[in-house]
Design a protein around this motif. Structure first.
Motif, short mmCIF file in Angstrom:
data_model
loop_
_atom_site.label_atom_id
_atom_site.label_comp_id
_atom_site.label_asym_id
_atom_site.label_seq_id
_atom_site.Cartn_x
_atom_site.Cartn_y
_atom_site.Cartn_z
N HIS A 168 27.13 35.86 36.71
CA HIS A 168 26.61 37.24 36.66
C HIS A 168 26.87 37.81 35.28
CE1 HIS A 168 30.84 37.85 37.60
NE2 HIS A 168 30.73 39.16 37.49
N ASP A 228 33.61 39.81 31.48
CA ASP A 228 34.68 38.80 31.60
C ASP A 228 34.13 37.41 31.92
OD1 ASP A 228 34.06 40.08 34.10
OD2 ASP A 228 35.85 39.21 35.01
N HIS A 229 32.80 37.32 32.18
CA HIS A 229 32.15 36.03 32.47
C HIS A 229 31.10 35.65 31.43
CE1 HIS A 229 33.79 35.84 36.67
NE2 HIS A 229 33.98 37.12 36.37
N ASP A 252 32.34 35.80 41.01
CA ASP A 252 32.92 37.05 41.53
C ASP A 252 32.14 37.40 42.79
OD1 ASP A 252 34.56 37.20 39.37
OD2 ASP A 252 33.85 39.16 38.65
N HIS A 274 40.97 34.44 39.34
CA HIS A 274 40.55 35.83 39.11
C HIS A 274 41.45 36.82 39.86
CE1 HIS A 274 37.73 39.15 38.41
NE2 HIS A 274 36.96 38.37 37.71
#
Ligand SMILES: [Zn+2]
Ligand SMILES: [Zn+2]
Length: 254
Positions: A53, A57-58, A158, A220
């Protein structure tokens, strides 16, 4: 094929780097700050990035990886993600204000080749296959199934608890490993719901359906409740599963 965790934290600072997995030598799954631990040679060996996504943070290191390919005349990167994810990157990163539009063709070549995909689509890997899985988050999101020559790994991305994800992965005969986000402990379930994340108690019924002896990797975890999440997972995890916390440097053979 080996999958190495380069980043397995919800935020930067101790204990480490945000989400990034290296599958084989040429594929990243997500592109958080863990990607910053790669050498220039490692980065130039990359061919594909599979995104879950759009959250920073990704995806945050993707612009800088593209820059390395552009500066060293590398082969460029195929970037796979939902149309909404790729569109968000184009609008907010590669807009010539935050960073050059490396997806733009120049002299017949672009450094980033955006490849929109949907749930169920597959991406061939050098020594395996990746399949986009369903996920539930505040932004359109995917998980990924990574199948190697012998074993398969499912990664949730996530996600709040997603029945379609668990139904899918429990039907994979070669499944041996699950990397699952567990961001908050059960006392913070309302916050987890608001942010599209999971808590241990919400996952208990799904864990019971996983194949015996599967390895369940927790990732995570919010650093504010790390101890509580680990304790609750240890209490809830069925005895026939192997429970571990994913950390930078963890190596999984598929
Ligand atoms: Zn997110
Ligand atoms: Zn995240």
């Amino acid at each position: 094929m080996h999958v190495r965790a380069l980043g397995a934290s919800a935020c930067i600072g101790n204990p480490g780097y945000t989400t990034c997995l290296l599958a084989g030598q040429d594929t990243l799954v997500d592109c958080g700050t863990g990607a910053g631990t790669l050498s220039t040679e490692d980065i130039l060996a990359l061919r594909s990035v599979l995104l879950t996504h759009s959250h920073l943070d990704h995806t945050g290191l993707l612009p800088l990886l593209a820059d390395v390919h552009a500066c060293h005349d590398g082969p460029g990167l195929d970037v796979y993600g939902l149309p909404e994810t790729l569109d968000a990157l184009s609008r907010h990163f590669f807009n010539d204000a935050i960073w050059p539009d490396y997806a733009r063709q120049e002299n017949g070549k672009s450094w980033l080749r955006m490849r929109p995909i949907d749930v169920g689509d597959t991406v061939p890997l050098t020594n395996g296959l990746a399949t986009a899985l369903p996920a539930q988050h505040t932004q359109p999101a995917l998980g990924w199934l990574i199948e190697g020559p012998w074993r398969a790994l499912a990664y949730s991305g996530d996600s709040a608890p997603c029945p379609a994800f668990w139904q899918w992965v429990c039907g994979v005969p070669s499944l041996t490993d699950v990397i699952c986000e567990v961001c908050y402990n059960d006392a913070l379930q309302a916050l987890a719901g608001k942010q599209g994340h999971s808590t241990p108690g919400q996952l208990a019924s799904y864990l019971a359906k996983l194949p015996s002896q599967a390895q369940f990797w927790v990732t995570h975890i919010d650093s504010r409740c790390r101890t509580e999440v680990i304790q609750e997972m240890q209490r809830l995890c069925p005895a026939n599963l192997r429970l571990s916390m994913l950390k930078e440097g963890t190596l999984i053979e598929l």
